[in-house]
Write an enzyme that holds these catalytic residues in place. Structure first.
Site, PDB file in Angstrom:
ATOM      1  N   ASP A 175      11.455  16.726  23.233  1.00 34.78           N
ATOM      2  CA  ASP A 175      11.037  18.129  23.311  1.00 34.78           C
ATOM      3  C   ASP A 175      11.986  19.014  22.503  1.00 34.78           C
ATOM      4  O   ASP A 175      11.573  19.989  21.867  1.00 34.78           O
ATOM      5  CB  ASP A 175      11.049  18.622  24.774  1.00 34.78           C
ATOM      6  N   ARG A 222       0.843  -1.201   0.000  1.00 40.61           N
ATOM      7  CA  ARG A 222       0.000   0.000   0.000  1.00 40.61           C
ATOM      8  C   ARG A 222       0.885   1.260   0.000  1.00 40.61           C
ATOM      9  O   ARG A 222       0.565   2.265  -0.643  1.00 40.61           O
ATOM     10  CB  ARG A 222      -0.871  -0.034   1.263  1.00 40.61           C
ATOM     11  N   SER A 225       6.394   9.393  13.115  1.00 40.73           N
ATOM     12  CA  SER A 225       5.418   8.340  12.802  1.00 40.73           C
ATOM     13  C   SER A 225       5.156   7.447  14.013  1.00 40.73           C
ATOM     14  O   SER A 225       5.998   7.318  14.895  1.00 40.73           O
ATOM     15  CB  SER A 225       5.933   7.505  11.627  1.00 40.73           C
ATOM     16  N   ASN A 266       2.029   1.839  14.867  1.00 41.50           N
ATOM     17  CA  ASN A 266       1.065   0.906  14.274  1.00 41.50           C
ATOM     18  C   ASN A 266       1.152   0.791  12.753  1.00 41.50           C
ATOM     19  O   ASN A 266       0.751  -0.221  12.190  1.00 41.50           O
ATOM     20  CB  ASN A 266      -0.366   1.248  14.727  1.00 41.50           C
ATOM     21  N   ARG A 316      -5.667   0.841  15.706  1.00 41.54           N
ATOM     22  CA  ARG A 316      -5.763   1.763  14.560  1.00 41.54           C
ATOM     23  C   ARG A 316      -6.580   2.948  15.011  1.00 41.54           C
ATOM     24  O   ARG A 316      -7.602   2.779  15.691  1.00 41.54           O
ATOM     25  CB  ARG A 316      -6.461   1.084  13.375  1.00 41.54           C
ATOM     26  N   CYS A 317      -6.146   4.147  14.607  1.00 40.96           N
ATOM     27  CA  CYS A 317      -6.914   5.324  15.012  1.00 40.96           C
ATOM     28  C   CYS A 317      -8.332   5.252  14.449  1.00 40.96           C
ATOM     29  O   CYS A 317      -9.268   5.765  15.048  1.00 40.96           O
ATOM     30  CB  CYS A 317      -6.204   6.593  14.576  1.00 40.96           C
ATOM     31  N   LYS A 334      11.657  10.963  12.510  1.00 44.89           N
ATOM     32  CA  LYS A 334      11.761  10.250  13.798  1.00 44.89           C
ATOM     33  C   LYS A 334      10.591   9.282  13.911  1.00 44.89           C
ATOM     34  O   LYS A 334       9.434   9.683  13.985  1.00 44.89           O
ATOM     35  CB  LYS A 334      11.750  11.250  14.953  1.00 44.89           C
ATOM     36  N   GLU A 372      -2.350  13.965  13.120  1.00 48.07           N
ATOM     37  CA  GLU A 372      -3.436  12.987  13.130  1.00 48.07           C
ATOM     38  C   GLU A 372      -3.366  12.281  14.470  1.00 48.07           C
ATOM     39  O   GLU A 372      -2.363  11.654  14.805  1.00 48.07           O
ATOM     40  CB  GLU A 372      -3.253  11.990  11.994  1.00 48.07           C
ATOM     41  N   ARG A 374      -9.094   4.795   6.601  1.00 50.20           N
ATOM     42  CA  ARG A 374      -8.429   5.942   5.986  1.00 50.20           C
ATOM     43  C   ARG A 374      -8.384   5.841   4.461  1.00 50.20           C
ATOM     44  O   ARG A 374      -8.495   6.836   3.760  1.00 50.20           O
ATOM     45  CB  ARG A 374      -7.003   6.029   6.542  1.00 50.20           C
TER      46      ARG A 374
END
Ligand code: G3H
Length: 486
Positions: free
Chosen positions: A224, A112, A160, A163, A292-293, A186, A259, A447
């Site tokens: 940070d 994908r 990122s 998941n 998964r969100c 990162k 997101e 998504r």
């Protein structure tokens, strides 16, 4: 090809076109498999000084990259997609151990992603500018004309989550570099080894030195620091709402795209095709253990059809296998860590204590939470509102369509929602009233396809993702205005 990126399981970072080993081999971060605790690899614990150097190099490289013809950048992206696709089995195998994703889903993610990179390359026309005349505005003539070009923002920080270590990294990196930005990437610590393999594919495809750089390290040391670094011009983040909120404070005036979490509801109305709804809800809620969100995280069903739906969902859930992701037919896999499993368990226990019925599951073995169906969940329970990121599905019975909309909108999140009905007018009525980024009619929340806009409202995010939207987000229009004397 991947030999270059590690030495005896010690992984290096891509910095200014070189794979750089840690200077301090005593201070490495160990990545262990959530499957069996075995060592997947070790990565460098970078220092603040290391971060300064990477950002400096990315800044320098960006200026040259911006001058590389877009068509050349397109060629590199196509090549990166082909290389990634060629190595899909190898990378999927690493993902299996590193993030416990079943091998079929891991391979699907890599393929994908190759398509997403190609699709990004196909959208290079977005980078065409436009020419405007002042004469369409009161008080101006065609003596005033603007040449508007799309220019990159500079150095993009891409962060990122665990998941989708490949897809949600590439969905930031590919549009950023197509648009002429350089990237400091990162990954979440868990998932980083898979992600470094993907970075290698971009490098192999010819992304020049400094245009794509990877960084690794402890959040406490560099987290940070990197987010608030003045050398960063844009932050593109996917992860939890809690971290997103902190990150946006630290970023101050640096623009960002985020997101975040979700509590996607599946609204099932009286006239729905209940078989279709049950089938979609179960796969939407339990694939990759609900990590998964966009997983379905609550059902809002009208009371007249609730019993029938519950019975069909129970049947559907008997088909779900839980266990080791090495087996292709396993859907519910061990969660990313034991802390997450304990949290999911606490949500189930809270609902149980307050009177909900555990119809299926409710059991946990270390970080494996068995697929759980909880009926008669009410608004006083944490499970009605909190995002589990685990395989638990609450059912809230509602009196009518209005109550379903009301409870759905009461959530602090607003990512996606589904509505199941055979009546297109009702579907649109509900869809128009829901406070979310997207509504799926008669389908699970998801998504894809990756060209669609993907956004969340309220605590679910800031800005819009999706191929063309991400390219737009990482560019800005710049005008050069001609003042003629015609
Ligand atoms: O976890 C967040 C992802 O963006 C969800 O993507 O709907 O393709 O699983 P997905």
């Amino acid at each position: 090809m991947f030999n270059e990126i590690s030495n005896d399981k010690v992984y290096k970072n891509l910095i200014h076109g070189e794979w750089v080993e840690s200077e301090n081999l005593e201070n490495l971060i160990e990545i262990k498999s959530p499957l069996d605790g075995s060592l997947v690899g070790k990565v460098t614990a970078m220092s603040k000084k290391d971060i300064d150097n990477v950002i400096k190099s990315a800044k320098k490289a960006q200026a040259n990259w911006d001058n590389v013809p877009i068509i050349k950048r397109v060629e590199i992206l196509y090549k990166a997609a082909d290389i990634l696709e060629k190595h899909s089995n190898e990378i999927a195998e690493i993902m299996l151990y590193e993030v416990c994703k079943d091998i079929k889903s891991a391979k699907t993610e890599v393929l994908r992603t190759a398509d997403l990179i190609r699709s990004t390359a196909n959208h290079s026309d977005i980078l065409q500018g436009e020419s405007l005349t002042g004469s369409v505005y009161p008080g101006y003539t065609k003596n005033k004309q603007a040449i508007v070009t799309k220019v990159p923002l500079g150095v993009v920080l891409a962060i990122s989550p665990f998941n989708y270590p490949i897809n949600l990294a590439a969905s930031k990196i590919a549009p950023a570099i197509l648009a002429g930005n350089s990237v400091v990437f990162k990954s979440a610590t868990q998932g980083v080894i898979s992600a470094l393999h993907m970075v290698k594919c971009f490098e192999e495809a010819g992304v020049p030195a400094g245009v794509l750089n990877s960084v690794t390290g402890y959040g406490s040391e560099i987290g940070d620091y990197i987010v608030s670094h003045r050398g960063i011009n844009f932050i593109n983040y996917t992860g939890s709402t809690e971290v997103g909120r902190k990150l946006s404070k630290l970023a101050e005036m640096t623009p960002l795209l985020m997101e975040l979490g979700g509590k996607d509801s599946a609204i099932v109305l009286d006239d729905a095709d209940l078989n279709l709804a049950a089938n979609n809800i179960v796969s939407g809620a339990f694939s990759y253990s609900g990590q998964r969100c966009t997983a379905i995280k609550r059902i809002l069903v009208t009371k007249d059809v609730a019993d029938n739906l519950v019975s069909l969902i129970k049947d559907e859930m008997t088909k779900i296998k839980a266990g080791n992701p090495i087996h292709e037919d396993v859907t519910v896999v061990p969660l990313i860590d034991e802390k997450t499993a304990e949290f999911v368990e606490s949500l189930i226990e809270d609902a149980k204590k307050l009177g909900a019925d555990i119809l299926i599951g409710g059991k946990r073995d270390k970080n494996l939470v068995y697929p759980t169906l909880v009926d008669n969940v009410t608004e006083n329970m944490r499970l009605a509102w909190e995002e589990p990121f685990g395989p638990v599905l609450p059912i809230i019975r509602v009196k009518d369509i209005e109550e379903a909309i009301e409870i759905s909108n009461k959530s602090e999140y607003g990512l996606q929602a589904s509505v199941f009905t055979k009546d297109i007018n009702k579907a649109f009525y509900v869809a128009n009233k829901l406070e979310v980024g997207a509504v799926q009619i008669n389908n699970k929340t998801e998504r894809g396809p990756d060209i669609f806009p993907f956004s969340g409202v309220k605590d679910s995010g800031v800005g819009v993702q999706g191929v063309k939207y991400a390219i737009e987000a990482m560019t800005r229009p710049k005008s050069i205005v001609l003042n003629l004397n015609l």
